[in-house]
Design a protein around this motif. Structure first.
Motif, PDB file in Angstrom:
ATOM      1  N   GLU A 507     -32.457  72.694  18.888  1.00 53.09           N
ATOM      2  CA  GLU A 507     -31.557  72.913  20.014  1.00 53.09           C
ATOM      3  C   GLU A 507     -32.323  73.429  21.233  1.00 53.09           C
ATOM      4  OE1 GLU A 507     -28.241  75.327  18.967  1.00 53.09           O
ATOM      5  OE2 GLU A 507     -27.989  74.361  17.040  1.00 53.09           O
ATOM      6  N   GLU A 508     -33.486  74.078  20.972  1.00 55.09           N
ATOM      7  CA  GLU A 508     -34.211  74.691  22.081  1.00 55.09           C
ATOM      8  C   GLU A 508     -35.484  73.928  22.439  1.00 55.09           C
ATOM      9  OE1 GLU A 508     -33.057  77.476  23.508  1.00 55.09           O
ATOM     10  OE2 GLU A 508     -31.382  77.648  22.164  1.00 55.09           O
ATOM     11  N   GLY A 509     -35.890  72.904  21.631  1.00 57.76           N
ATOM     12  CA  GLY A 509     -37.201  72.307  21.859  1.00 57.76           C
ATOM     13  C   GLY A 509     -37.206  70.813  21.750  1.00 57.76           C
ATOM     14  N   GLU A 510     -38.426  70.234  21.948  1.00 60.58           N
ATOM     15  CA  GLU A 510     -38.598  68.797  21.917  1.00 60.58           C
ATOM     16  C   GLU A 510     -38.903  68.336  20.504  1.00 60.58           C
ATOM     17  OE1 GLU A 510     -38.039  66.756  24.304  1.00 60.58           O
ATOM     18  OE2 GLU A 510     -37.681  68.257  25.827  1.00 60.58           O
ATOM     19  N   ALA A 511     -38.854  67.025  20.321  1.00 59.07           N
ATOM     20  CA  ALA A 511     -39.171  66.454  19.019  1.00 59.07           C
ATOM     21  C   ALA A 511     -40.585  66.820  18.631  1.00 59.07           C
ATOM     22  CB  ALA A 511     -39.019  64.931  19.082  1.00 59.07           C
ATOM     23  N   GLY A 512     -40.758  67.115  17.331  1.00 58.85           N
ATOM     24  CA  GLY A 512     -42.085  67.395  16.828  1.00 58.85           C
ATOM     25  C   GLY A 512     -42.529  68.831  17.004  1.00 58.85           C
ATOM     26  N   SER A 513     -41.776  69.656  17.701  1.00 61.27           N
ATOM     27  CA  SER A 513     -42.210  71.038  17.893  1.00 61.27           C
ATOM     28  C   SER A 513     -41.912  71.832  16.636  1.00 61.27           C
ATOM     29  CB  SER A 513     -41.476  71.665  19.088  1.00 61.27           C
ATOM     30  OG  SER A 513     -40.098  71.773  18.816  1.00 61.27           O
ATOM     31  N   SER A 514     -42.778  72.811  16.324  1.00 57.83           N
ATOM     32  CA  SER A 514     -42.536  73.655  15.161  1.00 57.83           C
ATOM     33  C   SER A 514     -41.902  74.955  15.622  1.00 57.83           C
ATOM     34  CB  SER A 514     -43.857  73.936  14.432  1.00 57.83           C
ATOM     35  OG  SER A 514     -44.736  74.629  15.269  1.00 57.83           O
ATOM     36  N   ASN A 515     -41.014  75.471  14.815  1.00 61.06           N
ATOM     37  CA  ASN A 515     -40.286  76.675  15.185  1.00 61.06           C
ATOM     38  C   ASN A 515     -41.178  77.888  14.969  1.00 61.06           C
ATOM     39  OD1 ASN A 515     -38.476  78.701  15.617  1.00 61.06           O
ATOM     40  ND2 ASN A 515     -36.886  77.851  14.302  1.00 61.06           N
ATOM     41  N   THR A 516     -41.533  78.572  16.008  1.00 63.44           N
ATOM     42  CA  THR A 516     -42.390  79.750  15.890  1.00 63.44           C
ATOM     43  C   THR A 516     -41.586  81.017  15.651  1.00 63.44           C
ATOM     44  OG1 THR A 516     -42.285  80.170  18.255  1.00 63.44           O
ATOM     45  CG2 THR A 516     -44.051  78.725  17.471  1.00 63.44           C
ATOM     46  N   GLY A 517     -40.294  80.927  15.679  1.00 63.83           N
ATOM     47  CA  GLY A 517     -39.463  82.121  15.576  1.00 63.83           C
ATOM     48  C   GLY A 517     -38.983  82.589  16.927  1.00 63.83           C
ATOM     49  N   PHE A 518     -39.668  82.173  18.020  1.00 60.59           N
ATOM     50  CA  PHE A 518     -39.231  82.551  19.357  1.00 60.59           C
ATOM     51  C   PHE A 518     -37.948  81.804  19.701  1.00 60.59           C
ATOM     52  CE2 PHE A 518     -44.015  82.796  20.140  1.00 60.59           C
ATOM     53  CZ  PHE A 518     -44.060  84.099  19.684  1.00 60.59           C
ATOM     54  N   PHE A 519     -37.061  82.482  20.354  1.00 62.52           N
ATOM     55  CA  PHE A 519     -35.861  81.879  20.923  1.00 62.52           C
ATOM     56  C   PHE A 519     -34.920  81.280  19.864  1.00 62.52           C
ATOM     57  CE2 PHE A 519     -39.538  80.725  23.744  1.00 62.52           C
ATOM     58  CZ  PHE A 519     -39.494  81.899  24.451  1.00 62.52           C
ATOM     59  N   THR A 520     -35.107  81.647  18.588  1.00 60.21           N
ATOM     60  CA  THR A 520     -34.198  81.138  17.564  1.00 60.21           C
ATOM     61  C   THR A 520     -32.848  81.832  17.718  1.00 60.21           C
ATOM     62  OG1 THR A 520     -36.056  80.883  16.067  1.00 60.21           O
ATOM     63  CG2 THR A 520     -33.859  80.814  15.088  1.00 60.21           C
ATOM     64  N   PRO A 521     -31.772  81.086  17.862  1.00 56.44           N
ATOM     65  CA  PRO A 521     -30.454  81.732  18.011  1.00 56.44           C
ATOM     66  C   PRO A 521     -30.139  82.613  16.805  1.00 56.44           C
ATOM     67  CG  PRO A 521     -30.342  79.364  18.482  1.00 56.44           C
ATOM     68  CD  PRO A 521     -31.692  79.615  17.903  1.00 56.44           C
ATOM     69  N   ASN A 522     -29.532  83.785  17.079  1.00 56.89           N
ATOM     70  CA  ASN A 522     -29.255  84.718  15.996  1.00 56.89           C
ATOM     71  C   ASN A 522     -28.346  84.129  14.935  1.00 56.89           C
ATOM     72  OD1 ASN A 522     -30.842  86.574  17.168  1.00 56.89           O
ATOM     73  ND2 ASN A 522     -29.218  87.937  17.875  1.00 56.89           N
ATOM     74  N   ASN A 523     -27.473  83.201  15.340  1.00 53.79           N
ATOM     75  CA  ASN A 523     -26.560  82.651  14.334  1.00 53.79           C
ATOM     76  C   ASN A 523     -27.272  81.714  13.368  1.00 53.79           C
ATOM     77  OD1 ASN A 523     -26.993  80.408  15.902  1.00 53.79           O
ATOM     78  ND2 ASN A 523     -24.887  80.226  16.648  1.00 53.79           N
ATOM     79  N   LYS A 524     -28.571  81.440  13.602  1.00 57.42           N
ATOM     80  CA  LYS A 524     -29.343  80.629  12.671  1.00 57.42           C
ATOM     81  C   LYS A 524     -30.084  81.494  11.644  1.00 57.42           C
ATOM     82  CE  LYS A 524     -28.501  76.697  14.806  1.00 57.42           C
ATOM     83  NZ  LYS A 524     -27.677  75.646  14.180  1.00 57.42           N
ATOM     84  N   ILE A 525     -30.046  82.814  11.826  1.00 62.10           N
ATOM     85  CA  ILE A 525     -30.760  83.713  10.931  1.00 62.10           C
ATOM     86  C   ILE A 525     -29.752  84.586  10.202  1.00 62.10           C
ATOM     87  CG2 ILE A 525     -32.512  85.529  10.788  1.00 62.10           C
ATOM     88  CD1 ILE A 525     -33.620  84.549  13.441  1.00 62.10           C
ATOM     89  N   ASP A 526     -29.943  84.747   8.886  1.00 65.01           N
ATOM     90  CA  ASP A 526     -29.045  85.557   8.074  1.00 65.01           C
ATOM     91  C   ASP A 526     -29.569  86.994   8.018  1.00 65.01           C
ATOM     92  OD1 ASP A 526     -27.298  86.647   6.287  1.00 65.01           O
ATOM     93  OD2 ASP A 526     -28.001  85.497   4.554  1.00 65.01           O
ATOM     94  N   PHE A 527     -28.876  87.917   8.696  1.00 66.56           N
ATOM     95  CA  PHE A 527     -29.263  89.318   8.695  1.00 66.56           C
ATOM     96  C   PHE A 527     -28.402  90.142   7.719  1.00 66.56           C
ATOM     97  CE2 PHE A 527     -30.549  88.072  13.070  1.00 66.56           C
ATOM     98  CZ  PHE A 527     -31.898  88.367  12.968  1.00 66.56           C
ATOM     99  N   SER A 528     -27.627  89.468   6.891  1.00 67.67           N
ATOM    100  CA  SER A 528     -26.653  90.191   6.067  1.00 67.67           C
ATOM    101  C   SER A 528     -27.315  91.064   5.013  1.00 67.67           C
ATOM    102  CB  SER A 528     -25.698  89.201   5.390  1.00 67.67           C
ATOM    103  OG  SER A 528     -26.422  88.326   4.523  1.00 67.67           O
ATOM    104  N   ASN A 529     -28.557  90.732   4.634  1.00 71.82           N
ATOM    105  CA  ASN A 529     -29.215  91.504   3.585  1.00 71.82           C
ATOM    106  C   ASN A 529     -30.249  92.477   4.149  1.00 71.82           C
ATOM    107  OD1 ASN A 529     -29.309  92.015   0.796  1.00 71.82           O
ATOM    108  ND2 ASN A 529     -31.249  90.914   0.623  1.00 71.82           N
ATOM    109  N   VAL A 530     -30.045  92.833   5.431  1.00 75.25           N
ATOM    110  CA  VAL A 530     -31.014  93.698   6.104  1.00 75.25           C
ATOM    111  C   VAL A 530     -30.388  95.058   6.376  1.00 75.25           C
ATOM    112  CG1 VAL A 530     -32.253  94.059   8.267  1.00 75.25           C
ATOM    113  CG2 VAL A 530     -32.348  91.834   7.141  1.00 75.25           C
ATOM    114  N   LYS A 531     -31.169  96.090   6.114  1.00 77.19           N
ATOM    115  CA  LYS A 531     -30.731  97.459   6.389  1.00 77.19           C
ATOM    116  C   LYS A 531     -31.589  98.013   7.522  1.00 77.19           C
ATOM    117  CE  LYS A 531     -30.375 102.041   4.251  1.00 77.19           C
ATOM    118  NZ  LYS A 531     -30.697 102.827   3.035  1.00 77.19           N
ATOM    119  N   ILE A 532     -30.930  98.478   8.586  1.00 78.16           N
ATOM    120  CA  ILE A 532     -31.631  98.973   9.773  1.00 78.16           C
ATOM    121  C   ILE A 532     -31.603 100.492   9.792  1.00 78.16           C
ATOM    122  CG2 ILE A 532     -31.713  98.946  12.292  1.00 78.16           C
ATOM    123  CD1 ILE A 532     -32.398  96.289  10.999  1.00 78.16           C
TER     124      ILE A 532
END
Length: 651
Positions: A507-532
């Motif tokens: 959604e944020e990049g061009e074809a062939g790009s690898s996801n570095t973790g930058f700019f990944t939308p929070n709704n794509k990451i599961d934080f439910s098992n994380v304690k802050i």
């Protein structure tokens, strides 16, 4: 002009448009029954260097060259391009008059990266450049993906190592290193052939991975339904051949050690081991000194080379020191006076040398050598007569059974070779294997294990033998002035990219790009098992906080700190022009190689702190959380976009 040459300033490249244009050109060729991928060969008669070196005999002679287009300059009725082949680059002059109207139009449609055959004659331009006057150009292979922009080449180290094929096209220095690597291997074989050595091959998959102190990789034979290991050395099988009467044998091959990755270590690397009957470690010293001089002459053309700006003298006799003498010289400590384990442990505690419970006096002496001596051994030096505890396959010195007839060659503070007067007493060997088994039972994952078949071979009878192992990759580093082992490995071990991201358009990049973790939308990451951790309730005044100097820093190098399981040592570009060293206890979360080239955040105005004998100048920032319902902690270094320059201040 190529597509990327048309880009203006910092305007973004529309990669989809470029790819479509290239695929459309291929479709045109195919529709015209000129599909380049149906061509099976080229009539290549000469290479670029051959033409340049033999210009007088080849001037005005017909040649056929083949290679990749790296540059193209169209100027109306006449054009120039540079073609790159195995040996280098050569200019090709192309004119409408020579090719004809239609063929010249086809030439102008060629893209950078296309592979072509050129027929023509050799001449010298008015500017004095030896060139080929093209009379027929045939497209052999269509490049469907553009090369990096020609003026900048491929400079990102991570991409260079992952896409070595592009690195070899764009970076002449890289190609030169690997040409020299091949030459080094060829000359090693020539040298040893001159001394009547036989090159042999031994198994890579073994039941018992012995011959070195290292953790092996494990795998499984489906056909035999047996677990096996990948070899960690070549020693035990080569010694079987000495026992079999072959007298002088060597092998150059890959070995595999399930250990860390940094600028001097790769889990799979090339090792050469050789064994010579009826000689000892003195004979191995003579052979080593002679071979290093031979290689330097053949590959570098001189015995006085430079490594990373430091002159290295391979002409003078290599210095010889015992390990005990070296420690006495560089640390002022005489281990000949240490008689008990309690004394050795007390000395280690006094000098803050970390040791383990199973370590004996010899192990602790070796730790002192590593701490005080190794980095000071810049010019070629043989360190001899190691403690018996760290040399389970080496013959004891008759004059001092606590030492063995062993040496390591050090150059630029690095071990380059390891040699023994080989142990040939099967009774002594069995006892040493038992001691290694005990260490393994105590949890030492790098200990050797008893090899009954090898012991049986020794019982048949092994002659006095000298043996040595050379790390070929480090030797290539030395002779090519390469700073990192990754620069001399065509395909170094790299952490895998996220397969889910490869080749997909996010959604944020061009074809062939690898996801570095930058700019990944929070709704794509599961934080439910994380304690802050709860927020701090105490406040800090703004003036105090504002005194902290937060800067973007780029990781130039990252290595594990010797004798520490936690610490990584970072060499950082902080924008000041001088390297900054920071130590961070995060080895449990990151391997060094995956951090090189990244941009991190550091506090740069903290006072230096001495850690394991190294001054740490600052602090890298990390985010920490715990997993819910678990004591397991997660740590994430703060990484930012690589477009942010080194030294950029955070406000």
């Amino acid at each position: 002009m190529g597509e990327q040459e048309k880009q203006k300033g910092n305007a973004p490249v529309d990669m989809n448009h470029i790819l479509k244009a290239r695929y459309d050109k291929l479709a045109e060729y195919q529709a015209a029954k000129e599909d380049p991928f149906e061509i099976t060969k080229a009539e290549q008669t000469h290479h670029s260097t051959e033409i340049k070196e033999n210009f007088k005999s080849l001037e005005n002679q017909q040649v056929v060259i083949a290679g990749r287009i790296l540059s193209k300059r169209v100027m109306g009725k006449a054009s120039f391009m540079h073609l790159q082949d195995r040996d280098g680059r050569i200019q090709v002059y192309v004119s409408r008059e020579s090719l004809g109207e239609e063929e010249y139009k086809k030439f102008k449609k060629l893209d950078l990266g296309d592979i072509v055959e050129v027929r023509g004659y050799v001449f010298e331009t008015q500017m004095g450049e030896i060139s080929v006057h093209g009379e027929k150009i045939t497209l052999l292979s269509k490049s469907l993906y553009p090369l990096p922009e020609k003026f900048h080449g491929l400079t990102d180290t991570d991409t260079r190592y992952r896409q070595r094929y592009v690195d070899l096209i764009m970076n002449e220095d890289s190609r030169t290193v690997f040409m020299k690597r091949s030459q080094i291997l060829r000359e090693i074989r020539n040298f040893l052939a001159g001394r009547d050595f036989l090159e042999v091959e031994t198994p890579m998959l073994v039941e018992n991975a012995g011959g070195a102190a290292a953790r092996p990789f494990e795998t499984h034979y489906n056909a035999l339904n047996e677990d096996v290991k990948l070899r960690i050395s070549l020693e035990l099988y080569l010694k079987r051949l000495i026992i079999g009467g072959m007298e002088r044998v060597y092998e150059i091959g890959r070995v595999f050690r399930n250990e860390g990755i940094d600028t001097r270590h790769n889990p799979e690397f090339t090792l050469m081991e050789l064994y010579q009957a009826y000689t000892d470690y003195e004979g191995m010293m003579e052979l080593t000194e002679s071979m290093f001089r031979y290689l330097a002459e053949k590959v570098c053309g001189t015995l006085h080379i430079s490594y990373q700006g430091t002159p290295i003298d391979l002409e003078s006799p290599f210095r010889r020191l015992t390990m005990t003498e070296a420690i006495k010289e560089y640390a002022g400590i005489d281990f000949d006076q240490i008689k008990t384990l309690e004394e050795a442990r007390a000395l280690a505690k006094e000098k803050e040398i970390a040791y383990e419970e199973h370590h004996g006096i010899g192990d602790i002496e070796n730790l002192f050598f590593e701490e005080y001596c190794e980095e000071k051994l810049v010019q070629p030096t043989f360190i001899m007569d190691h403690p018996v505890e760290i040399s389970p396959l080496t013959k004891k010195k008759p004059s001092d059974p606590s030492k063995v007839e062993r040496f390591e060659l050090f150059i630029y503070g690095r071990e380059m070779a390891n040699a023994y007067s080989e142990l040939n007493d099967p009774i002594d060997q069995r006892e040493r294997f038992k001691a290694q088994d005990a260490l393994a039972d105590a949890g030492d994952e790098e200990a050797n294990h008893t090899d009954e078949d090898f012991l049986h071979a020794m019982e048949i009878g092994m002659p006095p033998t000298g043996g040595i192992g050379y790390g070929i990759d480090r030797l290539v580093m030395l002779l090519t002035d390469a700073a990192s082992i990754r620069d001399v490995l065509l395909f170094p071990t790299m952490k895998s990219l996220d397969k889910k991201d490869e080749g997909k358009k996010g959604e944020e990049g061009e074809a062939g790009s690898s996801n570095t973790g930058f700019f990944t939308p929070n709704n794509k990451i599961d934080f439910s098992n994380v304690k802050i951790e709860p927020l701090f309730e105490e406040t800090v005044d703004f003036e105090t906080f504002s005194k902290s100097d937060f800067r973007a820093v780029k990781v130039k190098d990252c290595v594990p700190v010797a004798k520490s399981k936690k610490l990584l040592q970072f060499t950082l570009d902080d924008g000041s022009g001088s390297d900054r060293t920071i130590l961070s206890g995060i080895h449990a979360y990151y391997e060094p190689e995956e951090l090189i080239g990244k941009t991190l955040i550091a506090i740069t105005n903290l006072p230096p702190r001495a850690m394991m004998g190294v001054e740490s100048c600052g602090m890298l920032l990390s985010a920490i959380n715990q997993k819910k319902d678990s004591d397991e902690e997660e740590l994430h270094l703060l990484m930012v976009d690589n477009h942010i320059p080194a030294g950029a201040k955070l406000y």
